[in-house]
Design a protein around this motif. Structure first.
Motif, PDB file in Angstrom:
ATOM      1  N   GLN A  28       0.839  -1.197   0.000  1.00 31.97           N
ATOM      2  CA  GLN A  28       0.000   0.000   0.000  1.00 31.97           C
ATOM      3  C   GLN A  28       0.874   1.246   0.000  1.00 31.97           C
ATOM      4  OE1 GLN A  28      -2.686   0.583   3.329  1.00 31.97           O
ATOM      5  NE2 GLN A  28      -3.802   2.204   2.265  1.00 31.97           N
ATOM      6  N   LEU A  29       0.523   2.177  -0.873  1.00 32.50           N
ATOM      7  CA  LEU A  29       1.220   3.458  -0.951  1.00 32.50           C
ATOM      8  C   LEU A  29       0.501   4.493  -0.086  1.00 32.50           C
ATOM      9  CD1 LEU A  29       3.060   5.680  -2.161  1.00 32.50           C
ATOM     10  CD2 LEU A  29       1.493   5.745  -4.131  1.00 32.50           C
ATOM     11  N   ILE A  30       1.245   5.068   0.856  1.00 31.41           N
ATOM     12  CA  ILE A  30       0.748   6.173   1.669  1.00 31.41           C
ATOM     13  C   ILE A  30       1.416   7.454   1.163  1.00 31.41           C
ATOM     14  CG2 ILE A  30       0.394   7.074   3.994  1.00 31.41           C
ATOM     15  CD1 ILE A  30      -0.803   4.262   3.502  1.00 31.41           C
ATOM     16  N   ALA A  31       0.622   8.386   0.670  1.00 28.96           N
ATOM     17  CA  ALA A  31       1.164   9.660   0.174  1.00 28.96           C
ATOM     18  C   ALA A  31       1.374  10.605   1.350  1.00 28.96           C
ATOM     19  CB  ALA A  31       0.209  10.278  -0.841  1.00 28.96           C
ATOM     20  N   VAL A  32       2.623  10.955   1.615  1.00 31.81           N
ATOM     21  CA  VAL A  32       2.950  11.826   2.748  1.00 31.81           C
ATOM     22  C   VAL A  32       2.774  13.275   2.305  1.00 31.81           C
ATOM     23  CG1 VAL A  32       4.705  12.473   4.424  1.00 31.81           C
ATOM     24  CG2 VAL A  32       4.552  10.107   3.628  1.00 31.81           C
ATOM     25  N   GLU A  54       0.035  12.725   7.515  1.00 32.48           N
ATOM     26  CA  GLU A  54       0.605  13.960   8.027  1.00 32.48           C
ATOM     27  C   GLU A  54       1.533  13.653   9.198  1.00 32.48           C
ATOM     28  OE1 GLU A  54       0.339  17.138   6.982  1.00 32.48           O
ATOM     29  OE2 GLU A  54      -0.878  16.519   5.255  1.00 32.48           O
ATOM     30  N   ASN A  55       2.458  14.597   9.477  1.00 33.54           N
ATOM     31  CA  ASN A  55       3.409  14.418  10.572  1.00 33.54           C
ATOM     32  C   ASN A  55       3.001  15.150  11.840  1.00 33.54           C
ATOM     33  OD1 ASN A  55       5.136  13.081   8.663  1.00 33.54           O
ATOM     34  ND2 ASN A  55       6.887  13.730   9.896  1.00 33.54           N
ATOM     35  N   LYS A  56       2.103  16.126  11.714  1.00 39.56           N
ATOM     36  CA  LYS A  56       1.686  16.920  12.865  1.00 39.56           C
ATOM     37  C   LYS A  56       0.172  16.849  13.019  1.00 39.56           C
ATOM     38  CE  LYS A  56       5.524  20.224  12.460  1.00 39.56           C
ATOM     39  NZ  LYS A  56       5.886  21.641  12.261  1.00 39.56           N
ATOM     40  N   VAL A  57      -0.265  16.759  14.272  1.00 34.32           N
ATOM     41  CA  VAL A  57      -1.698  16.636  14.552  1.00 34.32           C
ATOM     42  C   VAL A  57      -2.463  17.832  14.005  1.00 34.32           C
ATOM     43  CG1 VAL A  57      -3.427  16.483  16.373  1.00 34.32           C
ATOM     44  CG2 VAL A  57      -1.306  15.193  16.582  1.00 34.32           C
ATOM     45  N   GLN A  58      -1.908  19.051  14.175  1.00 30.94           N
ATOM     46  CA  GLN A  58      -2.625  20.237  13.719  1.00 30.94           C
ATOM     47  C   GLN A  58      -2.794  20.252  12.199  1.00 30.94           C
ATOM     48  OE1 GLN A  58       0.217  20.164  15.469  1.00 30.94           O
ATOM     49  NE2 GLN A  58       1.614  21.858  14.948  1.00 30.94           N
ATOM     50  N   LEU A  72     -11.100  10.072   2.100  1.00 28.90           N
ATOM     51  CA  LEU A  72      -9.665   9.847   2.250  1.00 28.90           C
ATOM     52  C   LEU A  72      -9.370   8.988   3.476  1.00 28.90           C
ATOM     53  CD1 LEU A  72      -8.316  13.442   1.481  1.00 28.90           C
ATOM     54  CD2 LEU A  72      -8.638  11.531  -0.101  1.00 28.90           C
ATOM     55  N   GLU A  73      -8.287   8.243   3.391  1.00 24.82           N
ATOM     56  CA  GLU A  73      -7.800   7.423   4.507  1.00 24.82           C
ATOM     57  C   GLU A  73      -6.604   8.163   5.100  1.00 24.82           C
ATOM     58  OE1 GLU A  73      -7.256   3.093   3.759  1.00 24.82           O
ATOM     59  OE2 GLU A  73      -5.200   3.457   4.440  1.00 24.82           O
ATOM     60  N   TRP A  74      -6.783   8.731   6.289  1.00 26.52           N
ATOM     61  CA  TRP A  74      -5.737   9.560   6.890  1.00 26.52           C
ATOM     62  C   TRP A  74      -4.883   8.771   7.869  1.00 26.52           C
ATOM     63  CZ3 TRP A  74      -4.194  13.962   4.979  1.00 26.52           C
ATOM     64  CH2 TRP A  74      -5.079  14.760   4.263  1.00 26.52           C
ATOM     65  N   HIS A  75      -3.557   8.937   7.734  1.00 25.42           N
ATOM     66  CA  HIS A  75      -2.581   8.308   8.618  1.00 25.42           C
ATOM     67  C   HIS A  75      -1.818   9.395   9.366  1.00 25.42           C
ATOM     68  CE1 HIS A  75      -2.486   4.163   6.607  1.00 25.42           C
ATOM     69  NE2 HIS A  75      -3.371   4.862   5.914  1.00 25.42           N
ATOM     70  N   MET A  76      -1.388   9.081  10.570  1.00 17.46           N
ATOM     71  CA  MET A  76      -0.554   9.997  11.364  1.00 17.46           C
ATOM     72  C   MET A  76       0.823   9.371  11.536  1.00 17.46           C
ATOM     73  SD  MET A  76      -0.070  12.754  13.165  1.00 17.46           S
ATOM     74  CE  MET A  76       1.100  13.267  14.451  1.00 17.46           C
ATOM     75  N   LEU A  77       1.866  10.101  11.100  1.00 19.50           N
ATOM     76  CA  LEU A  77       3.223   9.553  11.095  1.00 19.50           C
ATOM     77  C   LEU A  77       4.119  10.082  12.203  1.00 19.50           C
ATOM     78  CD1 LEU A  77       4.128   9.719   7.277  1.00 19.50           C
ATOM     79  CD2 LEU A  77       3.117   7.815   8.537  1.00 19.50           C
ATOM     80  N   GLY A  78       3.970  11.327  12.560  1.00 18.73           N
ATOM     81  CA  GLY A  78       4.965  11.979  13.408  1.00 18.73           C
ATOM     82  C   GLY A  78       4.862  11.635  14.879  1.00 18.73           C
TER      83      GLY A  78
END
Length: 224
Positions: A28-32, A54-58, A72-78
């Motif tokens: 699966q490709l996650i677009a950062v 995204e890397n930041k919650v805000q 959209l399928e949102w992922h949190m990385l940071g």
């Protein structure tokens, strides 16, 4: 930017790496999108991309609100600061990649009323600038979180490859292969783990060669 051309080129590279590893393997490709605008995310969505990170919650909050009409399928990385836990939980991301300690898991559990899908972040190359549990403790911590944090649903692990030198080198390629190989060996020991999030723009093909089934790519899609 010609997002359709960029996405197509990237998917072809992922497909080639995937087939070389195992034709039954799914990646699966996650677009950062941390450096992308909401309109750029919308443009990439129009090309067929659905998962973004995204890397930041805000920033996750702002973009997910702006684009809430899109599925959209949102992922949190940071890395997650303790004072942002409630805000992240309220956003209900599809997956949180950066659960980097038992203490963070316990803090999230104490504030959770619904389930958070997460990955244990492992500092596979033991670099001081990177977050994550050390490999030797990963299985124990992973198991402990599964047993004591019912609101956290661990799905696997996330790693970041060794930091590259200013110019490409054979030594760095060897370090990448060693780190990704160790990560896959560790991943295979984790109970009921299904996601190995590993590989970014500069090293995703190497990561897939060692079993990554989720890659996080921003620069190759949005830069320039």
């Amino acid at each position: 930017m010609d997002f359709a051309k960029r996405l197509d080129h990237l998917i072809k590279r992922i497909e080639k790496a995937r087939l070389s590893y195992n034709r039954h393997h799914i990646v699966q490709l996650i677009a950062v999108s941390k450096y992308a605008t909401a309109e750029q995310v919308r443009a990439l969505y129009a090309c067929g991309q659905r998962a973004f990170a995204e890397n930041k919650v805000q920033d996750l909050q702002a973009k997910s609100n702006t684009l809430q009409a899109l599925p959209l399928e949102w992922h949190m990385l940071g890395n997650l600061q303790r004072n942002k836990i409630n805000k992240l939980l309220a956003l209900k991301p599809f997956l949180f990649h950066a659960l980097d300690s038992l203490e963070l898991a316990q803090a999230i559990e104490a504030r959770s009323i619904s389930t958070l899908n997460a990955l244990l972040q492992v500092n596979i190359s033991k670099e001081s600038a990177k977050s994550g549990v050390i490999p030797e403790q990963a299985l124990e911590i992973y198991t402990h979180i599964r047993q004591t944090c019912p609101h956290i649903r661990l799905k696997g692990m996330m790693v970041i490859g060794p930091t590259p030198p200013p110019t490409p080198s054979h030594h760095h390629t060897q370090a990448l292969e060693r780190a990704f190989g160790q990560a896959k060996d560790l991943f295979d020991t984790l109970p009921q783990a299904s996601i190995l999030s590993m590989g970014m723009s500069a090293d995703f093909e190497c990561a897939i060669a060692y079993g990554a089934n989720m890659v996080r790519i921003g620069h190759a899609l949005f830069a320039g």
